[in-house]
Design a protein around this motif. Structure first.
Motif, short mmCIF file in Angstrom:
data_model
loop_
_atom_site.label_atom_id
_atom_site.label_comp_id
_atom_site.label_asym_id
_atom_site.label_seq_id
_atom_site.Cartn_x
_atom_site.Cartn_y
_atom_site.Cartn_z
N ILE A 235 0.81 -1.07 -0.16
CA ILE A 235 0.04 -0.20 -0.03
C ILE A 235 0.92 1.22 0.06
CG2 ILE A 235 -1.58 1.45 1.44
CD1 ILE A 235 -2.81 -1.49 2.35
N PRO A 236 0.46 2.39 -0.77
CA PRO A 236 1.43 3.37 -0.82
C PRO A 236 1.51 4.29 0.28
CG PRO A 236 -0.04 3.36 -2.65
CD PRO A 236 -0.34 2.11 -1.90
N LEU A 237 2.62 4.90 0.86
CA LEU A 237 2.76 5.45 2.06
C LEU A 237 1.73 6.71 2.20
CD1 LEU A 237 6.72 5.60 2.22
CD2 LEU A 237 5.21 3.87 3.11
N VAL A 238 1.56 7.42 1.15
CA VAL A 238 0.72 8.66 1.03
C VAL A 238 -0.16 8.68 -0.06
CG1 VAL A 238 2.69 10.23 1.90
CG2 VAL A 238 2.80 9.91 -0.33
N PRO A 239 -1.22 9.51 -0.12
CA PRO A 239 -2.07 9.58 -1.38
C PRO A 239 -1.17 10.06 -2.57
CG PRO A 239 -3.10 10.63 0.45
CD PRO A 239 -1.57 10.48 1.09
N ASP A 240 -1.73 9.52 -3.67
CA ASP A 240 -1.30 10.12 -4.96
C ASP A 240 -1.01 11.50 -5.19
OD1 ASP A 240 -1.01 7.66 -6.02
OD2 ASP A 240 -2.89 7.73 -7.07
N ILE A 241 0.17 12.08 -5.47
CA ILE A 241 0.36 13.56 -5.34
C ILE A 241 0.40 14.12 -7.02
CG2 ILE A 241 2.27 15.26 -5.18
CD1 ILE A 241 3.01 13.71 -2.65
N GLY A 242 1.12 13.49 -7.74
CA GLY A 242 0.95 13.66 -9.31
C GLY A 242 2.34 13.69 -9.86
N SER A 269 -0.97 1.54 5.78
CA SER A 269 0.57 1.21 5.14
C SER A 269 1.42 1.29 6.24
CB SER A 269 0.64 2.67 4.51
OG SER A 269 0.75 3.99 5.17
N ILE A 270 2.66 1.11 5.82
CA ILE A 270 3.86 1.09 6.63
C ILE A 270 4.18 2.30 7.35
CG2 ILE A 270 6.31 0.83 6.83
CD1 ILE A 270 6.26 -1.28 4.69
N ALA A 271 3.76 3.46 6.87
CA ALA A 271 3.69 4.75 7.49
C ALA A 271 2.79 4.78 8.66
CB ALA A 271 3.54 5.88 6.30
N GLU A 272 1.77 4.19 8.37
CA GLU A 272 0.74 4.47 9.60
C GLU A 272 1.37 3.42 10.68
OE1 GLU A 272 -3.91 4.52 9.79
OE2 GLU A 272 -3.14 2.16 9.67
N LYS A 273 1.73 2.23 10.30
CA LYS A 273 2.30 1.42 11.23
C LYS A 273 3.51 2.08 12.16
CE LYS A 273 0.57 -2.69 8.63
NZ LYS A 273 0.90 -3.52 7.70
N ALA A 274 4.21 2.81 11.60
CA ALA A 274 5.34 3.53 12.01
C ALA A 274 4.95 4.81 12.92
CB ALA A 274 6.50 3.91 10.90
#
Length: 313
Positions: A235-242, A269-274
């Motif tokens: 799963i991506p770390l952040v929403p799509d930026i562009g 995502s791993i970012a949330e888990k961290a």
């Protein structure tokens, strides 16, 4: 004396209106029209488009979507250029790329291995003002192309924290000996400094014979925690930026990392888990490597400007 800020063009993934002109493919086409590519590509120029075509085992799927590659190829053709796609690892990887959707039928350009079918077609280049590498072996397909378009996917990487435009050239346009030399530097420190400074050296060697003939694009979508060469996707770390682009690779990479770090976190995502939040140096926390090192290294080598201005198209 104040240094002029470098321009970074930005096509946002956000759909501001329910109309096709607000959709990212149309914004990307507009970005290309507003870019300096029209001044770089002359009729008849051979144009190398460096992308990452995906992993060898078809386990990963968060690579650059072929529709955006086709938009770029079509624009190069409109300017009179003769485009081809290229990536490393020889003929086998080119075939994998075709299977992953980067073929003439879908994007309108062939894939040519950057350094030949067995990675033996290489040109040795001395690195100016070396930080870690005195010499780099550059793939002949890129070395002899008239113009280089660096179309990179921005994502994480365990050795450098992050891999985008710099790494796409440094590891993707070089031969096996150079890549091994760079990877061998991983053991020099724990923060990824030696590895990333070597990336800057390899980048320098690859673009040395193309003054004002290199354009860089970061696809800041599906910002995964690991490299496209891994046989899995998360799963991506952040929403799509562009999509961001510039003829200044330092400004582009800094703008890209800054946007990723300022972005919110994707649930599960791993970012949330961290426990990460907007403003954190996300890849430093995830991989223990500070990705800004490669940007500062390229800046110290005179390859770009740290001060940038984002221009939304």
């Amino acid at each position: 004396m104040t240094m002029t800020k470098s321009k970074v063009l930005f096509a946002s993934a956000v759909l501001e209106k329910l109309e096709k002109a607000a959709s990212l493919p149309y914004k990307f086409a507009k970005l290309l029209e507003e870019s300096p590519l029209k001044d770089m590509i002359a009729p008849g120029n051979i144009v190398a488009i460096k992308i990452h075509v995906g992993d060898m085992e078809h386990g990963g799927y968060r690579t650059i979507r072929p529709i955006f590659v086709k938009i770029l190829v079509d624009y190069v053709k409109r300017l009179g250029g003769i485009p081809f796609l290229t990536d490393t690892w020889g003929l086998r990887h080119a075939i994998v790329g075709m299977e992953n959707g980067y073929n003439y039928e879908t994007v309108g350009a062939p894939i040519i291995p950057v350094s030949g079918i067995k990675e033996t077609d290489l040109v040795r280049v001395r690195v100016p003002n070396p930080l870690r590498l005195e010499e780099a072996e550059i793939g002949s397909a890129v070395f002899y192309a008239d113009v280089l378009i660096n179309f990179a996917h921005s994502k994480g990487h365990p050795a450098s924290g992050y891999g985008g435009a710099i790494k796409n050239i440094a590891m993707g346009c070089t031969g096996p000996n150079t890549r091994s030399a760079i990877h061998n530097l991983e053991k020099e420190d724990t923060i990824g400094r030696a590895f990333q400074e070597a990336l800057a050296d390899a980048l320098h060697a690859a673009i040395l014979n193309k003054p004002r003939k290199v354009f860089h694009i970061n696809y800041v979508m599906d910002v995964a925690p690991t490299c496209d060469c891994a046989p899995w996707s998360d799963i991506p770390l952040v929403p799509d930026i562009g999509i961001l682009a510039s003829d200044d690779i330092v400004a582009l990479e800094k703008a890209t990392l800054d946007m990723i770090n300022q972005a919110p976190i994707v649930p599960s995502s791993i970012a949330e888990k961290a426990g990460l939040k907007p403003g954190d140096n996300k890849f430093l926390v995830i991989h223990g490597k500070d990705p800004y090192i490669q940007i500062e290294a390229a800046y110290r080598k005179g390859l770009g400007n740290l001060d940038y201005e984002v221009i939304k198209v």
